[in-house]
Each structure stands twice: as structure tokens, then as C-alpha cells.
Design an enzyme around this catalytic site. Sequence first.
Site, mmCIF file in Angstrom:
data_model
loop_
_atom_site.group_PDB
_atom_site.id
_atom_site.type_symbol
_atom_site.label_atom_id
_atom_site.label_comp_id
_atom_site.label_asym_id
_atom_site.label_seq_id
_atom_site.Cartn_x
_atom_site.Cartn_y
_atom_site.Cartn_z
ATOM 1 N N HIS A 242 -10.813 8.918 -41.969
ATOM 2 C CA HIS A 242 -11.685 9.396 -43.281
ATOM 3 C C HIS A 242 -12.573 9.090 -43.041
ATOM 4 O O HIS A 242 -13.566 9.423 -44.131
ATOM 5 C CB HIS A 242 -10.549 8.180 -43.619
ATOM 6 C CG HIS A 242 -11.157 7.460 -45.624
ATOM 7 N ND1 HIS A 242 -10.472 9.450 -46.210
ATOM 8 C CD2 HIS A 242 -11.993 7.596 -46.419
ATOM 9 C CE1 HIS A 242 -11.244 9.160 -47.477
ATOM 10 N NE2 HIS A 242 -11.791 7.610 -47.403
ATOM 11 N N TRP B 261 -10.556 11.858 -52.689
ATOM 12 C CA TRP B 261 -9.479 10.620 -52.878
ATOM 13 C C TRP B 261 -9.618 11.211 -54.513
ATOM 14 O O TRP B 261 -10.710 11.315 -54.682
ATOM 15 C CB TRP B 261 -10.202 9.427 -52.457
ATOM 16 C CG TRP B 261 -8.470 8.128 -53.077
ATOM 17 C CD1 TRP B 261 -7.768 8.219 -51.865
ATOM 18 C CD2 TRP B 261 -8.486 7.848 -54.368
ATOM 19 N NE1 TRP B 261 -7.207 6.981 -53.504
ATOM 20 C CE2 TRP B 261 -7.086 7.506 -53.889
ATOM 21 C CE3 TRP B 261 -9.843 7.954 -55.830
ATOM 22 C CZ2 TRP B 261 -6.287 7.189 -55.211
ATOM 23 C CZ3 TRP B 261 -8.725 7.099 -57.031
ATOM 24 C CH2 TRP B 261 -7.366 6.214 -56.467
ATOM 25 N N PHE C 116 -16.316 5.364 -52.271
ATOM 26 C CA PHE C 116 -15.828 4.136 -53.090
ATOM 27 C C PHE C 116 -16.763 2.670 -52.590
ATOM 28 O O PHE C 116 -16.477 3.185 -50.856
ATOM 29 C CB PHE C 116 -14.402 3.950 -52.749
ATOM 30 C CG PHE C 116 -13.432 2.874 -53.515
ATOM 31 C CD1 PHE C 116 -13.953 2.333 -55.059
ATOM 32 C CD2 PHE C 116 -12.711 2.014 -52.675
ATOM 33 C CE1 PHE C 116 -13.648 1.317 -55.434
ATOM 34 C CE2 PHE C 116 -12.632 0.053 -53.631
ATOM 35 C CZ PHE C 116 -13.276 0.486 -55.211
ATOM 36 N N ASP D 162 -6.321 10.172 -41.447
ATOM 37 C CA ASP D 162 -6.781 10.052 -42.810
ATOM 38 C C ASP D 162 -5.478 9.198 -43.071
ATOM 39 O O ASP D 162 -4.728 9.680 -43.211
ATOM 40 C CB ASP D 162 -7.734 11.023 -43.932
ATOM 41 C CG ASP D 162 -8.231 10.521 -44.508
ATOM 42 O OD1 ASP D 162 -7.916 9.274 -45.066
ATOM 43 O OD2 ASP D 162 -8.745 11.151 -45.552
ATOM 44 N N SER E 192 -15.128 11.287 -50.219
ATOM 45 C CA SER E 192 -13.659 10.189 -50.532
ATOM 46 C C SER E 192 -13.890 10.336 -51.931
ATOM 47 O O SER E 192 -14.002 11.462 -52.902
ATOM 48 C CB SER E 192 -13.873 8.690 -49.843
ATOM 49 O OG SER E 192 -13.209 8.282 -50.413
ATOM 50 N N MET E 193 -14.149 9.474 -52.706
ATOM 51 C CA MET E 193 -14.354 9.479 -54.333
ATOM 52 C C MET E 193 -15.306 10.555 -55.040
ATOM 53 O O MET E 193 -15.263 10.352 -55.732
ATOM 54 C CB MET E 193 -14.004 7.869 -54.825
ATOM 55 C CG MET E 193 -12.476 7.071 -55.092
ATOM 56 S SD MET E 193 -13.751 5.716 -55.580
ATOM 57 C CE MET E 193 -10.968 5.266 -55.783
#
Length: 312
Positions: free
Chosen positions: A259, A206, A113, A227, A181-182
Site C-alpha cells: 500500500h 481508498w 490518512f 496491498d 490512499s485516502m
Amino acid sequence: MQATPQPSAPAPVNGPTRHRRRSRGPLLGALASAAALAGLATTLSGGASAAENPFERGPAPTDSSVTATRGPYAVSETSVSRLSVSGFGGGTIYYPSSTDDGTFGAVAIAPGFTARQSSIAWLGPRLASQGFVVFTIDTNTTSDQPASRGDQLLAALDYLTKNSSVRSRIDSDRLGVMGHSMGGGGTLEAAKDRPSLKAAIPLTAWNLDKSWPEIKTPTLVVGAERDTIASVRSHSEPFYESLPSSLDRAYLELNGASHFAPNLPDTTIAKYSISWLKRFIDNDTRYEQFLCPLPQPSSVIAEYRGNCPHTA
């Protein structure tokens, strides 16, 4: 291939010299024929590892080779403008410069993101130098959600294999996805949508969807102990636990990491990512030694779970 060792002559037996001479010739001739046939059988059965697995690339691995900043292949790269593609935001392709070893498996990697491909760029040459074509991509927008990032990873693989300048270097049946992540959430989405993928590695992923029983792709879930954005308790651990128990799967938790661990060169991420991709994209069982038996907790590993031995 090693030459087949020749048999030693049989020990002399008691009896007339004439008898020994008469029986020795046929015996040695039979043994020599047997040795020759054994050598031929070894050749035909694929005594060389490359014959047993035509997808093996590079020399036999060692701990030093999978933790090195560069592997055995020199790497070239080419930029792909977002204006020349559809379905994702362009990116950079890293690939082995030589074509001497034939085609390679390929991996598309998506950022997280608000991030761009520069945040995961270190993985490009690191993985490509081990014998992969690697595409670090930009997404259509930096706010794209995981489902969209999954679609974009697949669009990037399609571009790689059908339209890119390096398409002739790629085996389109041996593809994988990664993301941070995303982008890691998108990795799970891509694996769900395209079961033919050979490997998936979500990095501190995520995603609001916590359950992935549909996935059929061997998946290495990488979480980070500290994280606070996609905590392992609410993201990586549920992702891993929801994967089918019959699937080749693993969960690696980085000790003391945040993270953003995947945004900087990381030896532990590299070692296990290379091993996972080699094992499942290339079906290279020489890398099983780094995955089984399961790695134990250490200064860099907080926890490692998985199934051993692997079934694929």
C-alpha cells in the site's frame, strides 16, 4: 524544420539544342515555384510539432527520459503556509524555473490518512522537471476523509491558478489531480466534481464508494498487488471497472508492492504517471508509446488494463 529538397534537373531529351534550352528554363522555374510553395505550405500547416500542439513541453521522450529521476527542466520550489490559504492545509509548489517555454499544466497531489505532504514529496520535483507545476499539499487534518480531500485538491488548484506566486506560469485549462490512499480516494472525488480536469491518478486509493460512472476525466488507477489496506480486489479494481468504458482509462497493478509504494521514489509509478499526465494534460501524443500498446506483465507490473488507442 528540414529544408525542402530541391528537385533534380530533368534528364536531357533528344532534339535540337535550341529546343532543350527553350523548354528547360520554364520547366525548372515551375518546379522551383512548386518547391517553394510546398515549403511554405509545410510551414503554415505546422510542420514543427510545437505548431501542431502548442502544449508540448520538452524534447521528444525516450524510455530513459521518463524513467530518469529528473527531467529536462531545472526546478524551483516555494512553500505555502496553511495560514495563508483556505480550504486546504498549505503545501509546497514545485515548478520549472525557466519561463522560456511559456505556461505549463498543473497537478495537485494529496497524501493519505494520517500522512502529510512529506509522504508524497518525491513526486513534486520528479514531475515538475518534466514540465508541470506541481502542488503537494497538506490536508486540513490528517484524518480527513476522501470527500474532504477531493474538495481540498480542488481548492489547491484554485489557489494555484488564481492566487499563487506562480499563477502566471500555469495554463488554468490544463489541470490534473493525484493522491495516495485516502488522497487517492479524494482524487476520484475531485474528478467527479470537476469534469473539466484533464487527468486523474489515484495511487493505491481508498474509498468506501466503489462506483464512479460519473467521471469524465481520463483516469489511471494504480493498485499494489500486496496491498492489505486498500486491496486491489476491494478498491482499485472496482474503481477502474466502474469507470465508463468509453473513457480513456487504465489500471496499473504494481508487482509485489504494498500500500505504501507511492511513499517512496518509484520508477514504475513515475514512468506511467508522467506519460499519463503528458498525454492528457498536454495532449502530447509523443507519450502514447509508453501507454499503447498496453504494457505487459513484468518484474514490476503484475497487470495492466486499458483502452488503446486513446480517444482524447
